[in-house]
Design a protein around this motif. Structure first.
Motif, PDB file in Angstrom:
ATOM      1  N   MET A   1     -10.676  -2.859   2.651  1.00 55.64           N
ATOM      2  CA  MET A   1     -11.523  -1.700   2.810  1.00 55.64           C
ATOM      3  C   MET A   1     -11.652  -1.352   4.349  1.00 55.64           C
ATOM      4  N   PHE A   2     -11.387  -2.382   5.115  1.00 54.45           N
ATOM      5  CA  PHE A   2     -11.301  -2.001   6.625  1.00 54.45           C
ATOM      6  C   PHE A   2     -10.095  -1.082   6.939  1.00 54.45           C
ATOM      7  N   CYS A   3      -8.940  -1.536   6.474  1.00 54.10           N
ATOM      8  CA  CYS A   3      -7.835  -0.511   6.569  1.00 54.10           C
ATOM      9  C   CYS A   3      -7.979   0.600   5.987  1.00 54.10           C
ATOM     10  N   MET A   4      -8.565   0.812   4.730  1.00 55.19           N
ATOM     11  CA  MET A   4      -8.698   2.078   4.564  1.00 55.19           C
ATOM     12  C   MET A   4      -9.701   2.943   4.994  1.00 55.19           C
ATOM     13  N   SER A   5     -10.649   2.399   5.669  1.00 52.72           N
ATOM     14  CA  SER A   5     -11.487   2.966   6.505  1.00 52.72           C
ATOM     15  C   SER A   5     -10.701   3.819   7.852  1.00 52.72           C
ATOM     16  N   LEU A   6      -9.678   3.282   8.011  1.00 59.36           N
ATOM     17  CA  LEU A   6      -8.853   3.836   9.283  1.00 59.36           C
ATOM     18  C   LEU A   6      -8.382   5.110   8.860  1.00 59.36           C
TER      19      LEU A   6
ATOM     20  N   GLN B   1      -1.177  -9.881  12.896  1.00 56.30           N
ATOM     21  CA  GLN B   1       0.074 -10.766  12.073  1.00 56.30           C
ATOM     22  C   GLN B   1       0.147 -10.392  10.667  1.00 56.30           C
ATOM     23  N   TRP B   2       1.124  -9.352  10.754  1.00 56.14           N
ATOM     24  CA  TRP B   2       1.466  -8.634   9.565  1.00 56.14           C
ATOM     25  C   TRP B   2       1.578  -9.218   8.289  1.00 56.14           C
ATOM     26  N   ILE B   3       2.267 -10.430   8.034  1.00 59.81           N
ATOM     27  CA  ILE B   3       2.552 -11.137   7.040  1.00 59.81           C
ATOM     28  C   ILE B   3       1.376 -12.020   6.565  1.00 59.81           C
ATOM     29  N   ARG B   4       0.710 -12.520   7.588  1.00 57.07           N
ATOM     30  CA  ARG B   4      -0.802 -13.494   7.286  1.00 57.07           C
ATOM     31  C   ARG B   4      -1.606 -12.558   6.801  1.00 57.07           C
ATOM     32  N   MET B   5      -1.955 -11.201   7.026  1.00 61.33           N
ATOM     33  CA  MET B   5      -2.709 -10.254   6.428  1.00 61.33           C
ATOM     34  C   MET B   5      -2.377 -10.199   5.110  1.00 61.33           C
ATOM     35  N   LEU B   6      -1.322 -10.224   4.499  1.00 67.52           N
ATOM     36  CA  LEU B   6      -0.885 -10.220   3.211  1.00 67.52           C
ATOM     37  C   LEU B   6      -0.801 -11.306   2.509  1.00 67.52           C
ATOM     38  N   GLU B   7      -0.784 -12.688   3.387  1.00 64.07           N
ATOM     39  CA  GLU B   7      -1.160 -13.808   2.773  1.00 64.07           C
ATOM     40  C   GLU B   7      -2.453 -14.143   2.373  1.00 64.07           C
TER      41      GLU B   7
ATOM     42  N   PHE C   1      -2.166  -0.744   2.325  1.00 65.15           N
ATOM     43  CA  PHE C   1      -3.464  -0.534   3.005  1.00 65.15           C
ATOM     44  C   PHE C   1      -3.255  -0.980   4.592  1.00 65.15           C
ATOM     45  N   THR C   2      -2.605  -2.117   4.704  1.00 65.83           N
ATOM     46  CA  THR C   2      -2.376  -2.479   6.125  1.00 65.83           C
ATOM     47  C   THR C   2      -1.671  -1.813   6.874  1.00 65.83           C
ATOM     48  N   SER C   3      -0.697  -0.779   6.281  1.00 58.91           N
ATOM     49  CA  SER C   3       0.211   0.038   7.001  1.00 58.91           C
ATOM     50  C   SER C   3      -0.868   0.992   7.570  1.00 58.91           C
ATOM     51  N   LYS C   4      -2.179   1.308   7.269  1.00 61.76           N
ATOM     52  CA  LYS C   4      -3.037   2.105   7.929  1.00 61.76           C
ATOM     53  C   LYS C   4      -3.191   1.517   9.270  1.00 61.76           C
ATOM     54  N   LEU C   5      -3.186   0.337   9.399  1.00 65.08           N
ATOM     55  CA  LEU C   5      -3.412  -0.414  10.654  1.00 65.08           C
ATOM     56  C   LEU C   5      -2.426  -0.135  11.561  1.00 65.08           C
ATOM     57  N   GLY C   6      -1.127  -0.220  11.108  1.00 62.85           N
ATOM     58  CA  GLY C   6      -0.072  -0.102  11.684  1.00 62.85           C
ATOM     59  C   GLY C   6       0.108   1.572  12.440  1.00 62.85           C
ATOM     60  N   ALA C   7      -0.342   2.394  11.735  1.00 59.02           N
ATOM     61  CA  ALA C   7      -0.345   3.781  11.786  1.00 59.02           C
ATOM     62  C   ALA C   7      -1.452   4.084  12.922  1.00 59.02           C
ATOM     63  N   THR C   8      -2.490   3.469  13.038  1.00 59.88           N
ATOM     64  CA  THR C   8      -3.502   3.432  13.798  1.00 59.88           C
ATOM     65  C   THR C   8      -2.867   3.066  15.499  1.00 59.88           C
ATOM     66  N   ASP C   9      -2.185   2.015  15.210  1.00 60.98           N
ATOM     67  CA  ASP C   9      -1.386   1.631  16.366  1.00 60.98           C
ATOM     68  C   ASP C   9       0.084   2.422  16.900  1.00 60.98           C
ATOM     69  N   GLY C  10       0.040   3.554  16.188  1.00 65.71           N
ATOM     70  CA  GLY C  10       1.280   4.154  16.320  1.00 65.71           C
ATOM     71  C   GLY C  10       2.373   3.906  15.680  1.00 65.71           C
ATOM     72  N   LEU C  11       2.580   2.939  14.857  1.00 64.34           N
ATOM     73  CA  LEU C  11       3.666   2.360  14.356  1.00 64.34           C
ATOM     74  C   LEU C  11       3.919   3.181  12.845  1.00 64.34           C
ATOM     75  N   SER C  12       4.930   3.324  12.577  1.00 62.49           N
ATOM     76  CA  SER C  12       5.674   3.695  11.392  1.00 62.49           C
ATOM     77  C   SER C  12       5.735   2.723  10.464  1.00 62.49           C
ATOM     78  N   PHE C  13       5.909   2.968   9.064  1.00 59.35           N
ATOM     79  CA  PHE C  13       5.866   1.763   8.070  1.00 59.35           C
ATOM     80  C   PHE C  13       7.084   0.877   8.243  1.00 59.35           C
ATOM     81  N   GLN C  14       8.295   1.675   8.745  1.00 60.24           N
ATOM     82  CA  GLN C  14       9.771   1.081   8.970  1.00 60.24           C
ATOM     83  C   GLN C  14       9.216   0.227  10.056  1.00 60.24           C
ATOM     84  N   GLN C  15       8.520   0.594  11.182  1.00 57.41           N
ATOM     85  CA  GLN C  15       8.208  -0.378  12.298  1.00 57.41           C
ATOM     86  C   GLN C  15       7.723  -1.867  11.733  1.00 57.41           C
ATOM     87  N   VAL C  16       6.434  -1.577  11.080  1.00 63.87           N
ATOM     88  CA  VAL C  16       5.720  -2.408  10.762  1.00 63.87           C
ATOM     89  C   VAL C  16       6.519  -3.610   9.711  1.00 63.87           C
TER      90      VAL C  16
END
Length: 132
Positions: free
Chosen positions: A30-35, A69-75, A82-97
């Motif tokens: 829900m946090f990630c989707m808020s982004l 901690q990208w893997i930890r978020m999935l664990e 959804f977590t890729s939305k956080l990456g995008a907020t940081d200016g990262l592409s899905f491939q970078q994440v």
């Protein structure tokens, strides 16, 4: 009551986003989707810790988000999309994440994917290793 062991639990390096993961990671997701909303991204960037206070997160989930901690978020129940939305907020592409998740550079990750992805050998079920 102990949860029934799932047949896919022994696939190395794989976190299957199932109903249990979904329930566990509701706050993260829900946090990630808020982004998706610009005003929320701005508020998060202004004060990440304060912004997270509005979501029901475990201390471990909170730490994983703050430390990216990208893997930890999935664990902990995060959904990769959804977590890729956080990456995008940081200016990262899905491939970078994804590259960060594999411990490689973006170019190394891209090269691996263009070559057909991870090799099958060594990435099948752990139970298959035990039979040999």
């Amino acid at each position: 009551m102990k949860a029934k062991k799932k047949e896919y639990e022994d696939i190395p390096g794989t976190i299957v986003f199932d109903a249990d993961q979904s329930r566990m990671g509701y706050g993260i997701n829900m946090f990630c989707m808020s982004l998706l909303k610009a005003e929320n991204r701005e508020a998060f960037k202004a004060d990440e810790e304060k912004y997270l206070d509005q979501y029901k997160l475990t201390p471990e989930q909170r730490e994983a988000i703050l430390k990216r901690q990208w893997i930890r978020m999935l664990e902990l129940g995060g959904n990769i999309y959804f977590t890729s939305k956080l990456g995008a907020t940081d200016g990262l592409s899905f491939q970078q994440v994804a590259a960060k998740m594999t411990g490689s550079t973006q170019q190394e990750y891209a090269d691996m994917m263009l070559a057909g992805g991870r090799p099958v050998k060594g990435n099948r079920r752990k139970s298959e290793w035990e039979k040999k």
